[in-house]
Scaffold this active site. Structure first.
Site: not given
Length: 520
Positions: A322-323
């Site tokens: 996700h990041g």
């Protein structure tokens, strides 16, 4: 370019759909590819070369794997090459800055000189198209789909603009038949328009309004307990309506072009365990992680410890997807930990009487997880958690009250009412009754020539009248004109159309419409 923008609504989409339906069927995939590249290049033209390069590389790897044979040693070598190159591309553009910054924090604490790395810009959508490329070459290796020899179709699959920036995570094996041939009907197009409008309203009317509220609460330097919980609940609703809204728009756009994409959300906030939550939240990603990561790690085929380890590692890496931030890693670990705990305790086998308690606990665990998911860094997350669980004053701070608007409060209440309504409707939903009640089943108006015909027979005078058949509470037959039975549907569609129009006006008037997926 994003879906919730005037240039997409009033320029790109109508021009594309016009050209799409005017073109012949054999040219539609090529037109879709060109339009998707234009859509992507609207952000950055130079990264289009990277995008096309990754596509051509995986197309070539797929051919090499297909030529080597299913699950052969040669095919395995080609697969390893493909996956390694894909992960290196993703790792460089998405995680190089994070890795160097983290390393510099360590070495500078020992008085060493930090490494210097020019900031690397993250190509939008790289996480989605990399995962889809990896799933394709793995499926070819496993024999789940043949290697395609049509570069245009494969490139269109990777680039298809409805899902490019926010999902769902698609699989070539699920769509290959639709790329070869798909049906286009007025009903399917209308269904797509309805689905797109639903998603647009979710995103612009609800999520964007809640975004300002959540952002302000998370930005407070000294939040009260009330501030922190308000921000956490606002973000919980914002993220769902934003993400599911984009998925609805993507699915709707796909239907307009004759595609059927997989569903991506299924009322996740009614879940009674974290395990169930991941069957309902971002379904395309959770199933991807299961099929291509968890199973590859060994799944539940080893010892109990290995199963728990595989669950934890899958969610840890899912969080990192996700990041590039420690906040996402911890969020993934949080969910991985609870998945392992639930499996160990056998939560899903608990008595039904505990279902309400299970729902409350699950929802709280999800909300707590969203706090660190939303926080810009660990310091902000700690500040929010400290305020949430210090159980100080529940009153909002003066600064928060000064910025809070009636529209934000009303939208937050509306969001949770919508979640409750649709969640409870699904939770208690029973199949629609297709047979007459017992009282009517014994009447003279029911045919007696077999189980399949146990339906009410319309009187002669009603023949040819497209009347809807209903039952009163006593079981008596009630005949009503078809337009009357359609009133709830028509009212719902009219309300959706009005909300969509209001959302378009709101989009034109507002200056703030956050895009949450730049890190993907």
């Amino acid at each position: 370019m994003v879906f919730s923008s005037n240039v997409f609504l009033f320029l790109f989409l109508p021009v594309f759909l016009g050209l799409y339906y005017l073109s012949g069927e054999r040219y539609r995939n090529l037109l879709l590819l060109i339009a998707s590249y234009v859509f992507y290049a609207w952000w950055r033209v130079d990264f289009l070369l990277l995008f096309a390069g990754v596509t051509v590389f995986n197309y070539w790897i797929g051919l090499r794997i297909g030529a080597a044979g299913v699950r052969t040693r040669a095919a395995q070598r080609w697969l390893i090459l493909g996956v390694v190159v894909d992960l290196c591309v993703l790792g460089y553009f998405k995680y190089a800055n994070f890795g160097v910054d983290s390393l510099n924090e360590i070495i500078t604490s020992f008085g060493m000189q930090p490494f210097v790395l020019t900031h690397i810009l993250l190509p939008i959508g790289i996480s989605f198209y990399t995962f889809e490329s990896i799933s394709y070459i793995i499926d070819v290796y496993r024999g789940d789909t043949p290697a395609t020899h049509n570069l245009i179709d494969f490139a269109a699959f990777v680039a298809i603009f409805p899902h490019l920036i926010a999902g769902p995570v698609l699989r070539f094996k699920d769509l290959v038949d639709q790329f070869n041939h798909r049906t286009h009907t007025v009903d399917k197009f209308a269904e797509g328009c309805t689905r797109f409008m639903q998603g647009f309203v979710k995103k612009v009317f609800i999520a964007d309004t809640l975004a300002a509220l959540a952002d302000h609460c998370f930005a407070l330097q000294n939040p009260t307990t009330g501030d922190a919980w308000l921000g956490a609940l606002a973000y919980t609703a914002q993220l769902y309506f934003d993400f599911s809204g984009y998925s609805d728009m993507a699915i709707g756009l796909g239907l307009m072009m004759g595609f059927r994409f997989m569903e991506n959300f299924n009322q996740p906030y009614i879940s009674q365990s974290i395990t169930e939550f991941w069957r309902r939240w971002h379904i395309s990603l959770s199933t991807w992680l299961r099929d291509y990561l968890y199973i590859s790690l060994g799944g539940n085929r080893g010892s109990t410890f290995q199963t728990y380890r595989n669950l934890f590692l899958t969610m840890l890496l899912g969080g990192l997807w996700h990041g590039a931030n420690f906040t996402y890693i911890i969020w993934g670990a949080w969910h991985g930990m609870w998945l392992a705990i639930e499996r160990a305790l056998g939560v899903n086998a608990a008595p039904r009487v505990l279902n309400p308690l299970k729902w409350v606990i699950t929802f709280l665990l999800v909300v707590i997880g969203w706090v660190i998911f939303r926080a810009e860094n660990l310091q902000v997350a700690w500040r929010m958690y400290e305020a949430m669980f210090s159980f100080g004053t529940w009153q909002l701070s003066e600064l928060n009250r000064a910025n809070l608007t009636g529209l934000q409060v009303g939208t937050l209440v509306l969001a949770y009412l919508v979640l409750a309504f649709f969640g409870l409707r699904q939770f208690y939903n029973q199949p629609l009754q297709t047979k007459a009640p017992k009282a009517a089943a014994n009447s003279d108006e029911v045919a007696a020539d077999g189980p399949a015909s146990a339906q009410p027979r319309a009187p002669r005078e009603a023949a040819g009248d497209p009347a809807a058949i209903a039952y009163s509470p006593s079981g008596a037959l009630v005949y009503q004109p078809s337009w009357l039975s359609q009133l709830p549907v028509l009212a719902t569609r009219l309300a959706l159309l009005l909300l969509f129009a209001a959302s378009v006006l709101k989009l034109s008037a507002q200056s703030y419409s956050p895009f949450l997926y730049f890190q993907f």
